[in-house]
Write a protein that holds these residues in place. Structure first.
Motif, PDB file in Angstrom:
ATOM      1  N   ARG A   2      90.600  27.418 -11.799  1.00 12.96           N
ATOM      2  CA  ARG A   2      91.632  27.984 -11.986  1.00 12.96           C
ATOM      3  C   ARG A   2      92.659  27.162 -12.408  1.00 12.96           C
ATOM      4  O   ARG A   2      92.943  26.146 -12.004  1.00 12.96           O
ATOM      5  CB  ARG A   2      92.104  28.704 -10.626  1.00 12.96           C
ATOM      6  CG  ARG A   2      93.445  29.486 -10.893  1.00 12.96           C
ATOM      7  CD  ARG A   2      93.743  30.260  -9.491  1.00 12.96           C
ATOM      8  NE  ARG A   2      94.900  31.100  -9.577  1.00 12.96           N
ATOM      9  CZ  ARG A   2      96.094  30.686  -9.103  1.00 12.96           C
ATOM     10  NH1 ARG A   2      96.237  29.438  -8.938  1.00 12.96           N
ATOM     11  NH2 ARG A   2      97.124  31.316  -9.406  1.00 12.96           N
ATOM     12  N   ASP A  47      93.432  25.273  -6.331  1.00 13.71           N
ATOM     13  CA  ASP A  47      94.532  26.201  -6.471  1.00 13.71           C
ATOM     14  C   ASP A  47      96.014  25.391  -6.376  1.00 13.71           C
ATOM     15  O   ASP A  47      96.501  25.732  -5.073  1.00 13.71           O
ATOM     16  CB  ASP A  47      94.559  27.496  -5.795  1.00 13.71           C
ATOM     17  CG  ASP A  47      95.644  28.447  -6.052  1.00 13.71           C
ATOM     18  OD1 ASP A  47      95.935  28.326  -7.430  1.00 13.71           O
ATOM     19  OD2 ASP A  47      95.755  29.465  -5.446  1.00 13.71           O
ATOM     20  N   HIS A 105      94.156  30.975  -3.711  1.00 11.57           N
ATOM     21  CA  HIS A 105      92.724  30.985  -4.271  1.00 11.57           C
ATOM     22  C   HIS A 105      91.970  29.713  -4.396  1.00 11.57           C
ATOM     23  O   HIS A 105      90.756  29.646  -5.209  1.00 11.57           O
ATOM     24  CB  HIS A 105      93.006  31.588  -5.757  1.00 11.57           C
ATOM     25  CG  HIS A 105      93.737  32.718  -5.766  1.00 11.57           C
ATOM     26  ND1 HIS A 105      93.338  34.183  -5.493  1.00 11.57           N
ATOM     27  CD2 HIS A 105      95.237  32.942  -6.360  1.00 11.57           C
ATOM     28  CE1 HIS A 105      94.233  35.113  -5.711  1.00 11.57           C
ATOM     29  NE2 HIS A 105      95.531  34.440  -6.218  1.00 11.57           N
TER      30      HIS A 105
END
Length: 254
Positions: A2, A47, A105
């Motif tokens: 991410r 994250d 996340h």
């Protein structure tokens, strides 16, 4: 995997227009896995995020402002300031960025890159054509929990370019009095104008505004607008100008 969130930050303050700043965290990858896990050696997502507002926990979407981040500050020296300051032309400023980990996340300590960009205030800003790189830091180590501070020098704050282009266009003005090599004093905000500023396509020169209090002060809220007028076509007379954009400043005097 991410990517860290990219957030433009536009700040209007009494004294000067601060260039919009965007921070982009490169992918942060971890090769670490819990002890005994079957996927040892594979990558796991972390994250890391930069807050949009004070209460931001990294969850998206949200309805709060995205351009007043408490995690991005401009300071006049290498010593972190309490609140973001107006950048000073002609000196080395510093941008302080706080990276938050973990977000909702992913988790884990890791290493990544941080790049910072700027743009002028106003609508129609497109990524990445209308953004200019300020600098970055490679190999930022981010702790598994808490915040990580990163400092990036800003040595080339723009200023005189617009004045030079105005001079090339004839140097005509109304409602202004020159008080310095590249600065003028506004005598009438309703009538003050710079004429004939030569702008090439896709360029975004910057104008610095500094507000001061005169001898007679009228307390309350004041709206000041800076508007750009230009001909819309090559066949349009130079006197037929159209409002093509601007910035509104809401100044409160208490």
């Amino acid at each position: 995997m991410r990517r860290g969130r990219r957030r433009p930050r536009r700040t209007r303050t009494l004294g000067r227009t601060i260039a919009a700043v965007v921070a982009l965290v490169a992918p942060l990858l971890s090769s670490a896995s819990p002890a005994g896990a079957a996927d040892i050696g594979t990558t796991a997502a972390t994250d890391v995020y930069i807050r949009d507002h004070v209460g931001d926990t990294g969850v998206e979407p949200h309805s709060a402002s995205v351009w007043t981040s408490p995690d991005v500050k401009v300071c006049p020296t290498s010593v972190e300031c309490a609140t973001s300051q107006n950048p000073e032309v002609g000196s080395v400023n510093h941008i302080f960025v706080e990276l938050n980990n973990p977000g909702p996340h992913g988790s884990g300590a890791d290493v990544g890159n941080l790049d910072v960009y700027r743009s002028t205030p106003g609508g129609g800003t497109g990524w990445s054509a209308d953004w200019t790189s300020i600098g970055g830091v490679l190999g930022v180590s981010v702790a598994a929990s808490g915040t990580t501070a990163v400092v990036i020098p800003w040595p080339d704050v723009p200023g005189p370019d617009l004045f030079a282009r105005w001079r090339e266009g004839g140097g005509r003005a109304a409602g202004l009095k020159q008080v310095g090599p590249t600065s003028s004093e506004v005598g009438d905000f309703k009538q003050a104008r710079l004429f004939g500023v030569l702008l090439a396509p896709r360029t975004r020169p910057e104008l610095k505004l500094q507000f001061g209090l005169g001898a007679s002060v009228r307390k309350g809220s004041h709206v000041i607008r800076v508007t750009q007028f230009a001909p819309l076509g090559a066949d349009q007379p130079s006197t037929a100008l159209t409002d093509v954009g601007g910035v509104e400043y809401q100044v409160a005097i208490r």
